[in-house]
Design a protein around this motif. Structure first.
Motif, PDB file in Angstrom:
ATOM      1  N   SER A 280       0.860  -1.181   0.000  1.00 14.84           N
ATOM      2  CA  SER A 280       0.000   0.000   0.000  1.00 14.84           C
ATOM      3  C   SER A 280       0.894   1.228   0.000  1.00 14.84           C
ATOM      4  O   SER A 280       2.071   1.155   0.377  1.00 14.84           O
ATOM      5  CB  SER A 280      -0.904   0.029   1.231  1.00 14.84           C
ATOM      6  OG  SER A 280      -0.156   0.313   2.404  1.00 14.84           O
ATOM      7  N   ASP A 281       0.341   2.344  -0.387  1.00 12.55           N
ATOM      8  CA  ASP A 281       1.122   3.579  -0.397  1.00 12.55           C
ATOM      9  C   ASP A 281       1.576   3.962   1.006  1.00 12.55           C
ATOM     10  O   ASP A 281       2.651   4.545   1.181  1.00 12.55           O
ATOM     11  CB  ASP A 281       0.319   4.714  -1.026  1.00 12.55           C
ATOM     12  CG  ASP A 281       0.336   4.661  -2.553  1.00 12.55           C
ATOM     13  OD1 ASP A 281       1.008   3.770  -3.105  1.00 12.55           O
ATOM     14  OD2 ASP A 281      -0.318   5.514  -3.184  1.00 12.55           O
ATOM     15  N   PHE A 284       4.607   1.830   1.672  1.00 13.54           N
ATOM     16  CA  PHE A 284       5.720   2.323   0.864  1.00 13.54           C
ATOM     17  C   PHE A 284       6.276   3.633   1.429  1.00 13.54           C
ATOM     18  O   PHE A 284       7.491   3.850   1.436  1.00 13.54           O
ATOM     19  CB  PHE A 284       5.265   2.531  -0.585  1.00 13.54           C
ATOM     20  CG  PHE A 284       4.718   1.298  -1.247  1.00 13.54           C
ATOM     21  CD1 PHE A 284       5.024   0.020  -0.786  1.00 13.54           C
ATOM     22  CD2 PHE A 284       3.868   1.409  -2.347  1.00 13.54           C
ATOM     23  CE1 PHE A 284       4.516  -1.121  -1.395  1.00 13.54           C
ATOM     24  CE2 PHE A 284       3.353   0.277  -2.966  1.00 13.54           C
ATOM     25  CZ  PHE A 284       3.668  -0.977  -2.489  1.00 13.54           C
ATOM     26  N   ARG A 317       5.508   0.473  -6.120  1.00  6.22           N
ATOM     27  CA  ARG A 317       4.229   0.220  -6.791  1.00  6.22           C
ATOM     28  C   ARG A 317       4.427  -0.701  -7.986  1.00  6.22           C
ATOM     29  O   ARG A 317       3.639  -1.631  -8.217  1.00  6.22           O
ATOM     30  CB  ARG A 317       3.614   1.542  -7.260  1.00  6.22           C
ATOM     31  CG  ARG A 317       3.050   2.426  -6.165  1.00  6.22           C
ATOM     32  CD  ARG A 317       2.633   3.750  -6.736  1.00  6.22           C
ATOM     33  NE  ARG A 317       2.129   4.671  -5.723  1.00  6.22           N
ATOM     34  CZ  ARG A 317       2.129   5.992  -5.849  1.00  6.22           C
ATOM     35  NH1 ARG A 317       2.621   6.554  -6.963  1.00  6.22           N
ATOM     36  NH2 ARG A 317       1.646   6.750  -4.890  1.00  6.22           N
ATOM     37  N   GLU A 318       5.483  -0.445  -8.765  1.00  5.14           N
ATOM     38  CA  GLU A 318       5.750  -1.278  -9.933  1.00  5.14           C
ATOM     39  C   GLU A 318       6.109  -2.707  -9.538  1.00  5.14           C
ATOM     40  O   GLU A 318       5.694  -3.662 -10.193  1.00  5.14           O
ATOM     41  CB  GLU A 318       6.872  -0.652 -10.766  1.00  5.14           C
ATOM     42  CG  GLU A 318       7.182  -1.395 -12.044  1.00  5.14           C
ATOM     43  CD  GLU A 318       8.258  -0.735 -12.885  1.00  5.14           C
ATOM     44  OE1 GLU A 318       8.627  -1.289 -13.933  1.00  5.14           O
ATOM     45  OE2 GLU A 318       8.741   0.358 -12.489  1.00  5.14           O
ATOM     46  N   ARG A 321       2.702  -4.584  -8.155  1.00  3.74           N
ATOM     47  CA  ARG A 321       1.393  -4.489  -8.837  1.00  3.74           C
ATOM     48  C   ARG A 321       0.919  -5.854  -9.336  1.00  3.74           C
ATOM     49  O   ARG A 321       1.720  -6.774  -9.521  1.00  3.74           O
ATOM     50  CB  ARG A 321       1.497  -3.521 -10.006  1.00  3.74           C
ATOM     51  CG  ARG A 321       2.373  -3.971 -11.145  1.00  3.74           C
ATOM     52  CD  ARG A 321       2.542  -2.877 -12.168  1.00  3.74           C
ATOM     53  NE  ARG A 321       3.382  -3.325 -13.275  1.00  3.74           N
ATOM     54  CZ  ARG A 321       3.903  -2.512 -14.190  1.00  3.74           C
ATOM     55  NH1 ARG A 321       3.682  -1.212 -14.118  1.00  3.74           N
ATOM     56  NH2 ARG A 321       4.634  -2.978 -15.178  1.00  3.74           N
TER      57      ARG A 321
END
Length: 321
Positions: A280-281, A284, A317-318, A321
């Protein structure tokens, strides 16, 4: 260029006994010699030694000869299939012509691109110990924000070593007395401290002969490089990442950073903030906060701190995913 003696080695044993600076591709050393930043009395040409092969290991890893050109390493099908982060890092560095000449061993030993290091009229403790560091208080846009000292804020310029740091590579060497060492890349480079001219743990006359990569890691691999122009530029910030996600949670993470420190940077606290968490952001961001907790800018390079924070979040994120 200062005059020097030249010898061509026909074996590793002959090379380490020859008593001079090793040269193979010469893509960094020759430039420094032209500027008289480096003034060796003797060059030992190792370019014809039998160290130019990539071989599979019993554990599933690879042994890479120190003279394997960067282009060959990046294009090797085994590297592309199993160590994508390494291939991508190599292709992100320099031009095709330079990659054709630059070697694996030489890439590990690149010297900083600090403006003051290259200017022999400037004070630089790395080039001339005791002369001061004009980058501190000077124009330091490309300089380090982690692991610095009041003696030096230079960065390591490489791309390949950042990927190898994330992959836990081992550097194999041979010394003049015949002794061989296997040095984990985590122990190979040194922070500047009070001796910025000492950049790694190699002893006088010790030669890198191979690099060993362990069995390929689980998970996705990414190399992301932020630079001033799209090609042929050194990293302002780079990230080599290997992350595995299982059952919706991060099972393992290896993250190495370029452009931030005197050496390829890796921080266990960053990885610990990720493992066991659902991507999740917020997770991160916590990892990014751990990375920059002790970061310090010096004026022109203050932007690197928010830049690497944003770049890490985008890279994670990359990877997940």
């Amino acid at each position: 260029m200062k005059t020097f003696d030249y010898a061509r080695a026909t074996s590793v044993e002959e090379a380490v006994q020859a008593g001079g600076r090793f040269i193979a591709g010469g893509t960094n050393l020759l430039d420094l010699m032209k500027l008289q930043v480096e003034t060796p009395d003797k060059l030992v040409d190792i370019s014809r030694l039998d160290l130019d092969r990539i071989e599979e290991r019993d554990d599933g890893g690879l042994t890479i000869g120190a003279l394997v050109p960067n282009s060959d390493l990046a294009a090797d099908p085994r590297v592309i299939a199993k160590y994508e982060v390494l291939s991508r890092a190599l292709l992100a560095g320099a031009s095709g012509q330079l990659r054709n000449k630059a070697t694996t061993g030489g890439n590990l030993l690149q010297r900083t691109r600090c403006y003051y290091f290259y200017d022999t009229a400037a004070g630089c403790n790395k080039r001339a110990p005791g002369s001061g560091c004009e980058a501190i208080g000077g124009f330091n846009r490309i300089h380090a924000v982690l692991g610095t000292s009041d003696q030096c804020i230079a960065t390591h310029p490489g791309d390949m070593p950042v990927a190898m740091r994330a992959l836990d590579a081992v550097i194999v060497t041979q010394a003049p007395g015949g002794d061989k060492r296997r040095i984990p890349i985590a122990d190979f480079y040194r922070l500047p401290g009070d001796t910025p001219q000492v950049e790694n743990v190699l002893q006088r006359g010790e030669l890198i002969t191979h690099v060993e990569l362990p069995a390929p890691p689980a998970g996705r691999q990414v190399y992301r490089k932020v630079r001033d122009r799209a090609s042929y530029a050194f990293a302002l910030v780079s990230i080599a990442g290997v992350v595995a996600v299982e059952d919706g949670r991060i099972a393992s993470a290896a993250l190495a950073f370029g452009g931030l420190a005197h050496m390829p940077w890796r921080d266990e606290a960053v990885e610990a903030a990720l493992v066991g968490q659902a991507p999740s952001d917020d997770v991160f961001a916590a990892a990014a906060d751990a990375l920059v907790k002790d970061a310090r800018g010096f004026g022109s390079n203050d932007f690197k701190i928010p830049l690497v924070r944003r770049t890490l979040i985008a890279t994670l994120r990359e990877l997940t995913r």
